[in-house]
Design a protein around this motif. Sequence first.
Motif, PDB file in Angstrom:
ATOM      1  N   THR A 282       0.881  -1.188  -0.014  1.00  0.00           N
ATOM      2  CA  THR A 282      -0.253  -0.030   0.063  1.00  0.00           C
ATOM      3  C   THR A 282       0.953   1.110  -0.049  1.00  0.00           C
ATOM      4  OG1 THR A 282      -1.792  -1.092   1.322  1.00  0.00           O
ATOM      5  CG2 THR A 282      -1.862   1.371   1.272  1.00  0.00           C
ATOM      6  N   TRP A 283       0.373   2.224  -0.855  1.00  0.00           N
ATOM      7  CA  TRP A 283       1.050   3.492  -0.871  1.00  0.00           C
ATOM      8  C   TRP A 283       0.160   4.713  -1.118  1.00  0.00           C
ATOM      9  CZ3 TRP A 283       1.361  -0.165  -4.823  1.00  0.00           C
ATOM     10  CH2 TRP A 283       0.895   0.342  -5.904  1.00  0.00           C
ATOM     11  N   THR A 284       0.803   5.899  -1.139  1.00  0.00           N
ATOM     12  CA  THR A 284      -0.251   6.893  -1.171  1.00  0.00           C
ATOM     13  C   THR A 284       0.222   7.974  -2.168  1.00  0.00           C
ATOM     14  OG1 THR A 284      -1.067   6.995   1.174  1.00  0.00           O
ATOM     15  CG2 THR A 284      -1.246   9.020  -0.045  1.00  0.00           C
ATOM     16  N   PHE A 285      -0.349   8.318  -3.404  1.00  0.00           N
ATOM     17  CA  PHE A 285       0.094   9.179  -4.384  1.00  0.00           C
ATOM     18  C   PHE A 285       0.060  10.784  -3.825  1.00  0.00           C
ATOM     19  CE2 PHE A 285      -1.322   5.853  -7.010  1.00  0.00           C
ATOM     20  CZ  PHE A 285      -0.187   5.519  -7.766  1.00  0.00           C
ATOM     21  N   ALA A 286       0.970  11.510  -4.206  1.00  0.00           N
ATOM     22  CA  ALA A 286       1.001  12.901  -3.667  1.00  0.00           C
ATOM     23  C   ALA A 286      -0.142  13.669  -4.214  1.00  0.00           C
ATOM     24  CB  ALA A 286       2.246  13.491  -4.357  1.00  0.00           C
ATOM     25  N   SER A 287      -0.878  13.218  -5.404  1.00  0.00           N
ATOM     26  CA  SER A 287      -2.348  13.763  -5.874  1.00  0.00           C
ATOM     27  C   SER A 287      -2.858  12.313  -6.335  1.00  0.00           C
ATOM     28  CB  SER A 287      -2.054  14.737  -6.880  1.00  0.00           C
ATOM     29  OG  SER A 287      -1.261  14.418  -8.146  1.00  0.00           O
ATOM     30  N   ASN A 288      -4.499  12.553  -6.588  1.00  0.00           N
ATOM     31  CA  ASN A 288      -5.063  11.332  -7.220  1.00  0.00           C
ATOM     32  C   ASN A 288      -4.627  11.415  -8.721  1.00  0.00           C
ATOM     33  OD1 ASN A 288      -6.909   9.659  -8.176  1.00  0.00           O
ATOM     34  ND2 ASN A 288      -8.455  10.577  -6.781  1.00  0.00           N
ATOM     35  N   PRO A 289      -4.171  10.249  -9.181  1.00  0.00           N
ATOM     36  CA  PRO A 289      -3.617   9.812 -10.462  1.00  0.00           C
ATOM     37  C   PRO A 289      -4.990  10.011 -11.436  1.00  0.00           C
ATOM     38  CG  PRO A 289      -2.757   8.321  -9.220  1.00  0.00           C
ATOM     39  CD  PRO A 289      -3.938   9.218  -8.245  1.00  0.00           C
ATOM     40  N   GLY A 290      -6.020   9.534 -10.891  1.00  0.00           N
ATOM     41  CA  GLY A 290      -7.428   9.289 -11.778  1.00  0.00           C
ATOM     42  C   GLY A 290      -7.328   8.030 -12.588  1.00  0.00           C
ATOM     43  N   GLY A 291      -8.302   7.776 -13.600  1.00  0.00           N
ATOM     44  CA  GLY A 291      -8.241   6.614 -14.031  1.00  0.00           C
ATOM     45  C   GLY A 291      -8.362   5.479 -13.046  1.00  0.00           C
ATOM     46  N   ALA A 292      -7.961   4.411 -13.432  1.00  0.00           N
ATOM     47  CA  ALA A 292      -7.992   2.995 -12.861  1.00  0.00           C
ATOM     48  C   ALA A 292      -7.310   2.960 -11.231  1.00  0.00           C
ATOM     49  CB  ALA A 292      -7.370   2.123 -13.334  1.00  0.00           C
ATOM     50  N   TRP A 293      -6.587   4.293 -10.992  1.00  0.00           N
ATOM     51  CA  TRP A 293      -5.827   4.366  -9.669  1.00  0.00           C
ATOM     52  C   TRP A 293      -6.763   4.932  -8.801  1.00  0.00           C
ATOM     53  CZ3 TRP A 293      -1.076   1.877  -9.578  1.00  0.00           C
ATOM     54  CH2 TRP A 293      -0.627   1.497 -10.679  1.00  0.00           C
TER      55      TRP A 293
END
Length: 324
Positions: A282-293
């Motif tokens: 599990t990890w967290t993106f700095a911002s929402n990548p959108g799409g399937a992520w």
Amino acid sequence: MNRAAHRMALSALVAWLGACAPEAPTAVPSPTVSRPSATEAARATPVPSSTPEATRTPADASWQQLRRELPPGVPIIEPTWMPPVFSAVSSQMSAVTSSNPADTTYVVSYTAGRDRVLFGLRSASVASPSPSPGVIMSGVGTLVRRSRAALSFSSDLFSAPPGTTSLRVVSWAEGAYGLRIESETISGDDLLHIAWSLDQTDAPGPGPVARVKPGACADAAAPETTIRHLITLIGSHEPDSIADCFAFQGGSPGAWADLPAATFESIRLVPGAGGRRQLQTTWTFASNPGGAWNQRQTMFFMVSWEDGRWRIFDANSAPFPTPP
């Protein structure tokens, strides 16, 4: 996981992967593999695999005979791993026809008491045997020797006790040839392990090639370290470094490099399949990548040994269950 939940999980995975060997989802890329023509140079005896799972040294007499007698370009699918029951067993050549490369067939078997595994090749234009009438089949899509493949088995095995006798088959095509590994007594999980451990000497695609940045991601000591390196490299715009995280399976690592930066959160070992380790991460993106992520993302990485390092062979949004 109870049987009903296991069956639902496997059915969901099959639907996600595709009934016969899947297209990788765009959100989960892996390195690109081009496919050359079927013509090959003279076939060499393979080097024993360096993977921790390898338990057999190539060059068994039956496979040596095939290398001597068959024309170049005919796939030789010698196993480098077999279940322990076959540890002291040599192969037996059941049939071989090689008068015309297009019509070449062979069957090689390993037998230990009641247990038997068959390795077969025939023209891809010849239909595979159909299941018995009334048998409902299930399947798992995968890759074998960098080709699309499927593990097929009776759906009754989901509710059958361990050790139930029933045909399981891993099948795929390489150019003009259809290939199968089958057994009525060996589990689907062990058949996957055999298939994933096949000798890669004449597999389609370029095989292991010089990596641009070897060691930039894949670790030689611990699979968890490879995954941690991947998370660190997400959003780095360094596709060559990210490519080192992955086995040569096809696809493209570019989407990982261009995602938002990621912060590692957790990793744990969960039950794997086919001799591969599975790591829930599990990890967290700095911002929402959108799409399937999702911005907080969990994925299940199937990891094994390639070219002296732990590399990722598959990445799924759901765990890869153990097939019966």
